[in-house]
Scaffold this motif. Sequence first.
Motif, PDB file in Angstrom:
ATOM      1  N   UNK A 176       0.826  -1.209   0.000  1.00 12.02           N
ATOM      2  CA  UNK A 176       0.000   0.000   0.000  1.00 12.02           C
ATOM      3  C   UNK A 176       0.862   1.261   0.000  1.00 12.02           C
ATOM      4  N   UNK A 177       2.020   1.190   0.630  1.00 13.87           N
ATOM      5  CA  UNK A 177       2.911   2.344   0.693  1.00 13.87           C
ATOM      6  C   UNK A 177       3.753   2.513  -0.565  1.00 13.87           C
ATOM      7  N   UNK A 178       3.905   1.423  -1.320  1.00 17.70           N
ATOM      8  CA  UNK A 178       4.734   1.478  -2.535  1.00 17.70           C
ATOM      9  C   UNK A 178       4.111   0.563  -3.599  1.00 17.70           C
ATOM     10  N   UNK A 179       2.908   0.908  -4.081  1.00 14.85           N
ATOM     11  CA  UNK A 179       2.138  -0.023  -4.917  1.00 14.85           C
ATOM     12  C   UNK A 179       2.711  -0.257  -6.308  1.00 14.85           C
ATOM     13  N   UNK A 180       3.572   0.604  -6.785  1.00 16.90           N
ATOM     14  CA  UNK A 180       4.137   0.423  -8.124  1.00 16.90           C
ATOM     15  C   UNK A 180       5.487  -0.287  -8.095  1.00 16.90           C
ATOM     16  N   UNK A 181       5.923  -0.687  -6.925  1.00 17.25           N
ATOM     17  CA  UNK A 181       7.184  -1.404  -6.795  1.00 17.25           C
ATOM     18  C   UNK A 181       7.036  -2.546  -5.809  1.00 17.25           C
ATOM     19  N   UNK A 182       8.154  -3.044  -5.336  1.00 22.78           N
ATOM     20  CA  UNK A 182       8.157  -4.147  -4.370  1.00 22.78           C
ATOM     21  C   UNK A 182       9.082  -3.772  -3.217  1.00 22.78           C
ATOM     22  N   UNK A 183       8.576  -3.901  -2.023  1.00 26.86           N
ATOM     23  CA  UNK A 183       9.405  -3.773  -0.837  1.00 26.86           C
ATOM     24  C   UNK A 183       8.695  -4.429   0.324  1.00 26.86           C
ATOM     25  N   UNK A 184       9.467  -4.714   1.369  1.00 29.77           N
ATOM     26  CA  UNK A 184       8.911  -5.311   2.580  1.00 29.77           C
ATOM     27  C   UNK A 184       9.505  -4.574   3.757  1.00 29.77           C
ATOM     28  N   UNK A 185       8.649  -3.843   4.472  1.00 32.48           N
ATOM     29  CA  UNK A 185       9.064  -3.042   5.613  1.00 32.48           C
ATOM     30  C   UNK A 185       8.814  -3.832   6.888  1.00 32.48           C
ATOM     31  N   UNK A 186       9.871  -4.426   7.406  1.00 39.03           N
ATOM     32  CA  UNK A 186       9.717  -5.292   8.568  1.00 39.03           C
ATOM     33  C   UNK A 186       9.424  -4.566   9.858  1.00 39.03           C
ATOM     34  N   UNK A 187       9.748  -3.252   9.911  1.00 41.85           N
ATOM     35  CA  UNK A 187       9.584  -2.533  11.164  1.00 41.85           C
ATOM     36  C   UNK A 187       8.164  -2.039  11.402  1.00 41.85           C
ATOM     37  N   UNK A 188       7.234  -2.383  10.524  1.00 36.89           N
ATOM     38  CA  UNK A 188       5.836  -1.999  10.725  1.00 36.89           C
ATOM     39  C   UNK A 188       5.231  -2.898  11.806  1.00 36.89           C
ATOM     40  N   UNK A 230      -7.501   2.647   2.432  1.00 33.77           N
ATOM     41  CA  UNK A 230      -8.488   3.021   1.421  1.00 33.77           C
ATOM     42  C   UNK A 230      -7.920   2.744   0.034  1.00 33.77           C
ATOM     43  N   UNK A 231      -8.769   2.219  -0.854  1.00 34.23           N
ATOM     44  CA  UNK A 231      -8.348   1.893  -2.214  1.00 34.23           C
ATOM     45  C   UNK A 231      -9.298   2.548  -3.212  1.00 34.23           C
ATOM     46  N   UNK A 232      -8.707   3.119  -4.262  1.00 35.55           N
ATOM     47  CA  UNK A 232      -9.484   3.712  -5.337  1.00 35.55           C
ATOM     48  C   UNK A 232      -9.510   2.813  -6.554  1.00 35.55           C
ATOM     49  N   UNK A 233      -9.917   3.356  -7.679  1.00 32.02           N
ATOM     50  CA  UNK A 233     -10.032   2.562  -8.896  1.00 32.02           C
ATOM     51  C   UNK A 233      -8.672   2.241  -9.513  1.00 32.02           C
ATOM     52  N   UNK A 234      -7.730   3.145  -9.409  1.00 36.77           N
ATOM     53  CA  UNK A 234      -6.415   2.921 -10.000  1.00 36.77           C
ATOM     54  C   UNK A 234      -5.583   2.007  -9.110  1.00 36.77           C
ATOM     55  N   UNK A 235      -4.806   1.085  -9.709  1.00 39.03           N
ATOM     56  CA  UNK A 235      -4.020   0.153  -8.896  1.00 39.03           C
ATOM     57  C   UNK A 235      -3.094   0.840  -7.905  1.00 39.03           C
ATOM     58  N   UNK A 236      -2.616   2.034  -8.265  1.00 36.55           N
ATOM     59  CA  UNK A 236      -1.689   2.730  -7.384  1.00 36.55           C
ATOM     60  C   UNK A 236      -2.389   3.596  -6.333  1.00 36.55           C
TER      61      UNK A 236
END
Length: 251
Positions: free
Chosen positions: A184-196, A207-213
Amino acid sequence: MSSLGHPGPDTGPLTFSPPQRRRIYLMRHGDVTYFDDSGKPIDADSVPLNELGRAQARAAGHAFAAENIRFDRVIVSGLPRTRETAERVLAETGQQIAIETWSCWEEIRAGRVSDLPPAELAQAFLRAFDGLVPEDTRFMNGESVRELLDRVVPPLAELRADRSWDTVLLVLHGGVNRAILSHAMHPLGRLFLGQLAQTPACINALDVGDKPEDWVVRLTNFAPPQPLHRDNRLTVMEKIFASFLRTRKRG
């Protein structure tokens, strides 16, 4: 130069159509006990909520009920701790709604830590949830972060493609939730934030809209009945690793 809010003569009228976003409430299951009183590990695929976990799930349900939040769909991973959490939330909200199982969102899978030398145990338990995690990192000698992202992220598109819902509740797991939040924080790429941090029975709002990003991270790690996390200074995995070490000493 035109002043802010007043278009120049050649720009035409300003228009804005606000996005019509839908809401995903993303929860982690309530607290569980992974080792019995003798120090023996309990099967992670069948472990139920403990007394604290049940109270946490009820508190989360009460928080939803207090704001009269109604769910159109409820989805769990299928592991008993997620289903029991969802059932207790729904009991508090007074909703009778079928709970769906999406096994693709089961927790990141551990391997055999007994095969690891003692010097590598801490990294095996903790590295996957520490900072910006490389995709080749394996959780407890098992599934890699890359493999987790490959199975967790694509089903989000399937969920969003169903236009029948406005508000959905997902009750999943700490590692899986981190994958979803990172996307959700970086929808056009790939990452994994372990400190969340994902405290047991915490609530995230996306919240999500119509566009994938189009993602808006509205709320993370809201954890009734201790929303300010007064007594939390360790991560969940640090607590589990400490319990694991105590069992080895007993052995």
